[in-house]
Design an enzyme around this catalytic site. Structure first.
Site, mmCIF file in Angstrom:
data_model
loop_
_atom_site.group_PDB
_atom_site.id
_atom_site.type_symbol
_atom_site.label_atom_id
_atom_site.label_comp_id
_atom_site.label_asym_id
_atom_site.label_seq_id
_atom_site.Cartn_x
_atom_site.Cartn_y
_atom_site.Cartn_z
ATOM 1 N N CYS A 46 -1.605 8.928 2.815
ATOM 2 C CA CYS A 46 -1.582 8.488 1.420
ATOM 3 C C CYS A 46 -2.919 8.713 0.739
ATOM 4 C CB CYS A 46 -1.190 7.010 1.341
ATOM 5 S SG CYS A 46 -2.241 5.930 2.337
ATOM 6 N N GLU B 45 0.883 -1.172 0.000
ATOM 7 C CA GLU B 45 0.000 0.000 0.000
ATOM 8 C C GLU B 45 0.911 1.208 0.000
ATOM 9 O OE1 GLU B 45 -1.563 3.150 0.795
ATOM 10 O OE2 GLU B 45 -1.974 2.456 2.827
#
Length: 474
Positions: free
Chosen positions: A282, A248
């Protein structure tokens, strides 16, 4: 701040023990740059011991009953919730997240990760039938969980809870910048009575600790959250032993504001999805794509939001934006700000409500106007409080701009109706799409496309990521 979080031991094989080399890493608070503690600097020998301990306990843990594993996970969740205030204080001092957001965004969601994984395995079946074949989902084996500094407790909980639920043993390596809550997590797991070696904790820098962990032959999978550059390195190292990776990585989220949407709500939502935790997430929405006709209204709204945003000590209840994590991150963001101006982007003028503190890694929130999709601030992840506004003359152009980056993690779409927003959202390349301000769902799969990585976390999808299928043909 005085040093209050001093940890000297690692958790390996079900017991606390000194690190092999006996050295420590100092931890500085991003709030005022003072030393607030230290963590052990593990060696490759410590990594080897932890990986071997995980391997030794893998078979027995994988054969344990799902209901037994679920009860262990629930015990950890209860400990997290019981220690909410302690954990919140650690996170505020260590990563600078404002106190107003630390519990719902970091601590409560960490507890939920254990509760959700427990709930999933307590009610699902890992076996099913396809035609003449019986399919069994087995744990993949010992897992290396490597987590970033920006949400250390939550990210660790997501990975550790799902891996343990799936029947995998774990070696956890947190960032050396924010390891404090990992020690609390290890303590909760120890107190819950997990079998020795089921969970192991090593702390230290990416080199040599993270690299040795990824390379170790006992590890069958690496679950990593962090930067694209580090993710690429991990993928290369893991390929040597044909280890599975779940990565990720970064994001460059866009908010598409279509004609007829609730403009005031969309602008405010996008602004705070960008600026939350000073842009150090993110999933931050760092690009806003608007219709040309709305430009004047959007600009006025953004100037007002900038004027209202309070930057300062995250321990104060009125603070909206705290510091960045380090001097290196501050320098990186400031470099992007200078580059954007050189490339022709125009920062909106505003008056900050308070002067920045003399110490600490603080950066004022910035909104850039006149941004072209090809500019670096529109293409690269900045990881700071910087929003880029771009104008689209058609819906097709807006979608093209949204999809023009190599990332695809989390976007938003705003339109007059949910049906219209869904129609646009289906054309956006993104692992998550928020429709007209839809609520965050911690049980829904989370992950990205392209340079945002591969694999999924959260809920049942997160547990299944740590399994592989075996087919018995009858």
């Amino acid at each position: 701040m005085r040093p209050v979080h001093e940890y000297r031991q690692l958790y390996i094989g079900g017991r606390w023990r000194d690190a092999d080399g006996g050295e420590s890493i100092l931890v500085r608070s991003p709030i005022d740059e003072s030393v607030i503690g230290s963590v052990p600097s593990a060696t490759t020998q410590d990594v080897d011991d932890a990986a071997i301990a995980a391997q030794a306990s893998q078979e027995s843990w994988s054969r344990s009953r799902a209901l037994e594993r679920a009860e262990y996970l629930r015990l950890v969740a209860r400990s997290i919730r019981a220690d909410e205030e302690l954990l919140a204080d650690q996170l505020v001092s260590e990563i600078g997240v404002p106190s107003r957001a630390v519990n719902p965004m970091q601590v409560a969601m960490a507890a939920s990760a254990f509760e959700d994984s427990a709930e999933f395995i307590a009610h699902e079946s890992a076996n099913y039938t396809v035609g003449n074949s019986q399919v069994e989902e087995r744990p993949i084996g010992p897992v290396a969980c490597i987590v970033p500094w920006n949400a250390p407790l939550y990210q660790a909980s997501l990975k550790v809870a799902a891996a343990l639920a799936a029947g995998c043993t774990v070696v956890l390596k947190p960032s050396e910048l924010s390891s404090f809550t990992a020690f609390a997590l290890a303590r909760y797991i120890d107190e819950a009575g997990f079998p020795p070696g089921t969970f192991n904790l090593v702390t230290g820098r990416g080199t040599p600790v993270g690299e040795a962990l990824v390379r170790h032959p006992s590890m069958r999978m690496v679950s990593f959250t962090g930067s694209k550059a580090t993710g690429e390195t991990i993928a290369r190292l893991a390929s040597v032993g044909v280890k599975k990776c779940a990565l990720e990585l970064g994001g460059k989220g866009a908010a598409l504001l279509a004609d007829g949407c609730d403009l005031a709500r969309a602008v405010q939502d996008t602004f705070w999805r960008c600026m939350a935790f000073s842009g150090q997430t993110c999933a931050a929405t760092t690009r806003m794509i608007i219709p040309r006709a709305s430009a004047g209204d959007v600009q006025r709204m953004l100037k007002r939001l900038l004027e209202e945003a309070i930057v300062g000590d995250p321990r104060h209840p009125g603070t909206h934006l705290g510091p960045l994590i380090s001097s290196e991150q501050k320098a990186s963001v400031e470099e992007f700000l200078g580059l954007a101006a050189c490339q022709g982007a125009r920062p909106l003028t505003y008056a900050a409500r308070s002067a920045l503190p003399a110490h600490g890694y603080f950066v004022l929130p910035t909104v850039f106007w006149d941004v072209e999709p090809t500019m670096r601030i529109a293409q690269e992840e900045i990881f700071g409080p910087v929003l880029s506004v771009m104008i689209a003359d058609t819906q097709e152009q807006a979608i093209e701009i949204a999809n023009s980056t190599p990332y695809g993690l989390s976007n938003s779409v705003w339109a007059a109706t949910s049906e219209k927003a869904m129609s646009i959202g289906r054309q956006v390349i993104s692992g998550s799409v928020y429709i007209n301000g839809g609520d965050f769902n911690p049980r829904a799969p989370f992950g990205g496309f392209g340079l945002s990585g591969y694999g999924r976390e959260r809920g049942g999808a997160g547990v299944r990521e740590f399994r592989q299928s075996v087919a018995y043909h009858l």
